[in-house]
Design a protein around this motif. Structure first.
Motif, PDB file in Angstrom:
ATOM      1  N   SER A 112       0.833  -1.200   0.000  1.00 23.16           N
ATOM      2  CA  SER A 112       0.000   0.000   0.000  1.00 23.16           C
ATOM      3  C   SER A 112       0.865   1.246   0.000  1.00 23.16           C
ATOM      4  O   SER A 112       1.974   1.247   0.537  1.00 23.16           O
ATOM      5  CB  SER A 112      -0.913   0.008   1.232  1.00 23.16           C
ATOM      6  N   SER A 113       0.354   2.316  -0.597  1.00 25.10           N
ATOM      7  CA  SER A 113       1.033   3.611  -0.584  1.00 25.10           C
ATOM      8  C   SER A 113       0.459   4.536   0.478  1.00 25.10           C
ATOM      9  O   SER A 113       0.953   5.653   0.655  1.00 25.10           O
ATOM     10  CB  SER A 113       0.898   4.283  -1.956  1.00 25.10           C
ATOM     11  N   ASP A 114      -0.573   4.102   1.179  1.00 24.28           N
ATOM     12  CA  ASP A 114      -1.301   4.967   2.095  1.00 24.28           C
ATOM     13  C   ASP A 114      -1.242   4.453   3.531  1.00 24.28           C
ATOM     14  O   ASP A 114      -1.304   3.245   3.781  1.00 24.28           O
ATOM     15  CB  ASP A 114      -2.767   5.076   1.671  1.00 24.28           C
ATOM     16  N   PHE A 115      -1.166   5.399   4.469  1.00 22.03           N
ATOM     17  CA  PHE A 115      -1.303   5.055   5.878  1.00 22.03           C
ATOM     18  C   PHE A 115      -2.780   4.849   6.204  1.00 22.03           C
ATOM     19  O   PHE A 115      -3.653   5.557   5.697  1.00 22.03           O
ATOM     20  CB  PHE A 115      -0.747   6.174   6.766  1.00 22.03           C
ATOM     21  N   THR A 116      -3.062   3.858   7.055  1.00 19.96           N
ATOM     22  CA  THR A 116      -4.437   3.569   7.458  1.00 19.96           C
ATOM     23  C   THR A 116      -4.504   3.373   8.967  1.00 19.96           C
ATOM     24  O   THR A 116      -3.477   3.230   9.639  1.00 19.96           O
ATOM     25  CB  THR A 116      -4.960   2.290   6.773  1.00 19.96           C
ATOM     26  N   ALA A 117      -5.732   3.352   9.496  1.00 20.93           N
ATOM     27  CA  ALA A 117      -5.935   3.042  10.912  1.00 20.93           C
ATOM     28  C   ALA A 117      -5.582   1.574  11.160  1.00 20.93           C
ATOM     29  O   ALA A 117      -5.458   0.774  10.227  1.00 20.93           O
ATOM     30  CB  ALA A 117      -7.378   3.324  11.305  1.00 20.93           C
ATOM     31  N   MET A 118      -5.422   1.204  12.415  1.00 24.70           N
ATOM     32  CA  MET A 118      -5.005  -0.145  12.782  1.00 24.70           C
ATOM     33  C   MET A 118      -6.179  -0.990  13.253  1.00 24.70           C
ATOM     34  O   MET A 118      -7.120  -0.482  13.869  1.00 24.70           O
ATOM     35  CB  MET A 118      -3.961  -0.070  13.898  1.00 24.70           C
ATOM     36  N   THR A 119      -6.127  -2.280  12.954  1.00 28.17           N
ATOM     37  CA  THR A 119      -7.102  -3.248  13.453  1.00 28.17           C
ATOM     38  C   THR A 119      -6.347  -4.401  14.097  1.00 28.17           C
ATOM     39  O   THR A 119      -5.136  -4.550  13.922  1.00 28.17           O
ATOM     40  CB  THR A 119      -7.993  -3.786  12.315  1.00 28.17           C
ATOM     41  N   ALA A 120      -7.062  -5.244  14.844  1.00 31.54           N
ATOM     42  CA  ALA A 120      -6.449  -6.399  15.496  1.00 31.54           C
ATOM     43  C   ALA A 120      -6.774  -7.660  14.710  1.00 31.54           C
ATOM     44  O   ALA A 120      -7.928  -7.907  14.361  1.00 31.54           O
ATOM     45  CB  ALA A 120      -6.950  -6.532  16.935  1.00 31.54           C
ATOM     46  N   ASN A 121      -5.750  -8.455  14.430  1.00 27.70           N
ATOM     47  CA  ASN A 121      -5.907  -9.680  13.661  1.00 27.70           C
ATOM     48  C   ASN A 121      -6.894 -10.633  14.330  1.00 27.70           C
ATOM     49  O   ASN A 121      -6.773 -10.942  15.512  1.00 27.70           O
ATOM     50  CB  ASN A 121      -4.541 -10.367  13.518  1.00 27.70           C
ATOM     51  N   ARG A 122      -7.893 -11.100  13.556  1.00 23.96           N
ATOM     52  CA  ARG A 122      -8.947 -12.026  13.988  1.00 23.96           C
ATOM     53  C   ARG A 122      -9.879 -11.430  15.051  1.00 23.96           C
ATOM     54  O   ARG A 122     -10.896 -12.025  15.368  1.00 23.96           O
ATOM     55  CB  ARG A 122      -8.365 -13.329  14.564  1.00 23.96           C
ATOM     56  N   ILE A 123      -9.538 -10.274  15.602  1.00 21.91           N
ATOM     57  CA  ILE A 123     -10.355  -9.654  16.658  1.00 21.91           C
ATOM     58  C   ILE A 123     -11.246  -8.559  16.087  1.00 21.91           C
ATOM     59  O   ILE A 123     -12.410  -8.419  16.439  1.00 21.91           O
ATOM     60  CB  ILE A 123      -9.465  -9.067  17.773  1.00 21.91           C
ATOM     61  N   GLY A 124     -10.679  -7.778  15.175  1.00 24.45           N
ATOM     62  CA  GLY A 124     -11.439  -6.682  14.583  1.00 24.45           C
ATOM     63  C   GLY A 124     -11.197  -5.376  15.314  1.00 24.45           C
ATOM     64  O   GLY A 124     -10.150  -5.156  15.916  1.00 24.45           O
ATOM     65  N   GLY A 125     -12.197  -4.493  15.286  1.00 22.27           N
ATOM     66  CA  GLY A 125     -12.046  -3.181  15.894  1.00 22.27           C
ATOM     67  C   GLY A 125     -11.185  -2.286  15.020  1.00 22.27           C
ATOM     68  O   GLY A 125     -10.599  -2.717  14.019  1.00 22.27           O
TER      69      GLY A 125
END
Length: 407
Positions: free
Chosen positions: A180-193
């Protein structure tokens, strides 16, 4: 007249100081260009799945690091430039993680690029970095298993002013995936959020020259909190022989009102080195009602996190056998071999019965040691995965890399 002389002296001293600071800034600088040619093939073996994911791409990674200006507080600036080019792909074979998806055409984009700048300051053995970050730590670790590395955006401070003690802490607010060329928000693997903030702090302390302990606290804001403790013990047994013990434990729970979360992860890896041979055995156990949480796309710090799987499902128990060999003992320096087998069971799944999976990896690599092609690396990575609750996969990665120092 006196005042003129004083002004001239002050200007001369200031100019000398600026020249000295600039010289230190340039003197400690480094530049490197890394070229990566990456072929990725993943065959899906279970019924009803797509046939395969297959792509070939060329990557360029430019790293520029300045020195520090002279003075009590030294300042510097680093730059990271990356470019990925598609060599071969199709709408039916995209999705390897080497290239970003082309949503309109259904395949992969022809090219993508990234630019990251990092400001830094240093006092003694304490260093602060702000901007684009690439680092590895037990609670958050950049992924570098595809064409271009994953990076974070935030601030990181490390300190080694006390002998034997390394302190570390940081705040991350965005993540940029490998493809990816863009920064994004973070999520938790298999957990979501979803979260805009990851904070962590802790330290490593060398109790002896062979024994090091680690402690960390981490929080993905609004999603999970995690406590980590580790012990690393390198014990010389005899000349040319050593036993390495790597123990890890992490306890994770929810943060905020996202959802209830409960996971405890225990891992142990023993490695016995005998000359050019290394024999390893590992055990990993998940406890609690949830899988092990970590930032999606990053590398989890688990002993059984291997080429494809992490063996971190709910209640999963897994063990590993590993063998490494360095061919320098046979007069072939730069040639290395690794093979391992990981088996997991007791996985909680929706279908009746317990979930089971296994993965086998083989790595064969060679780095040219001298001559005009010195540092040219060739690597073949092979993996086989079988599971009664996930995908059955056969995978091959062929990687040619070449690092060129610019000065």
């Amino acid at each position: 007249m006196k005042r003129t002389h004083l002004n001239l002296a002050a200007l001369s001293a200031g100019a000398l100081l600026c020249q000295h600071a600039q010289a230190a800034f340039i003197e400690g600088s480094q530049g490197q260009l890394e070229l990566r040619n990456f072929y990725f093939n993943r065959d899906f073996r279970q019924s009803g799945a797509r046939d395969k994911a297959e792509e070939w791409a060329q990557g360029f990674v430019l790293r520029l690091q300045s020195g520090y200006t002279a003075g009590t507080v030294g300042f510097g600036l680093d730059a990271l430039g990356m470019l990925g080019l598609k060599l071969d792909s199709g709408s039916g074979t995209a999705g390897t993680g080497l290239l970003p998806a082309d949503l309109g055409a259904g395949g992969s984009q022809d090219e993508y690029s990234k630019l990251g700048l990092t400001a830094k300051a240093k006092v003694g053995a304490t260093e602060l970095k702000v901007g684009t970050l690439f680092f590895r730590d037990p609670v958050i670790s950049s992924n570098d298993t595809r064409l271009l590395p994953q990076t974070f955006r935030g601030g990181l401070v490390t300190s080694q002013d006390i002998t034997g003690l390394k302190l570390i802490g940081g705040h991350i607010d965005r993540i940029k995936a490998n493809s990816s060329s863009d920064f994004t928000a973070m999520t938790a693997n298999r957990i979501g959020g979803q979260s805009n903030g990851f904070d962590f702090a802790g330290g490593d302390y060398a109790l002896t020259r062979q024994l090091t302990t680690s402690l960390r606290y981490a929080k993905l804001d609004g999603v999970y909190q995690q406590y980590y403790g580790g012990l690393l013990w390198n014990l010389p047994v005899a000349p040319g022989q050593a036993l390495k013990t790597d123990l890890r434990y992490a306890s994770s729970r929810e943060d905020g009102n996202f959802r209830d979360l409960d996971n405890r992860a225990l891992g142990a890896m023993l490695t016995y080195s005998l000359g050019s041979h290394a024999f390893g055995a590992g055990y990993q156990r998940m406890s609690g009602a949830d899988p092990f949480p970590y930032i999606s796309g990053s590398d989890p710090y688990l002993v059984n996190f291997v080429q494809i799987g992490d063996f971190a499902n709910v209640d999963e128990h897994s063990w590993q056998l590993r063998y490494d060999f360095d061919f320098s003992a046979l007069g072939l320096p730069g040639l290395t071999f690794m093979t391992r087998y990981v088996s997991g069971d007791n996985v909680e799944r929706s279908a009746p019965g317990q979930g089971k999976e296994w993965e086998r990896n083989t790595d064969l690599g060679y780095v040219i040691q001298s001559g005009p092609l010195k540092n040219l690396g060739l690597k073949w990575r092979n993996a086989t995965v079988r599971s009664n609750f996930g995908n059955d996969l056969d995978e091959n990665r062929l990687i040619v890399s070449y690092s060129v120092p610019l000065w």
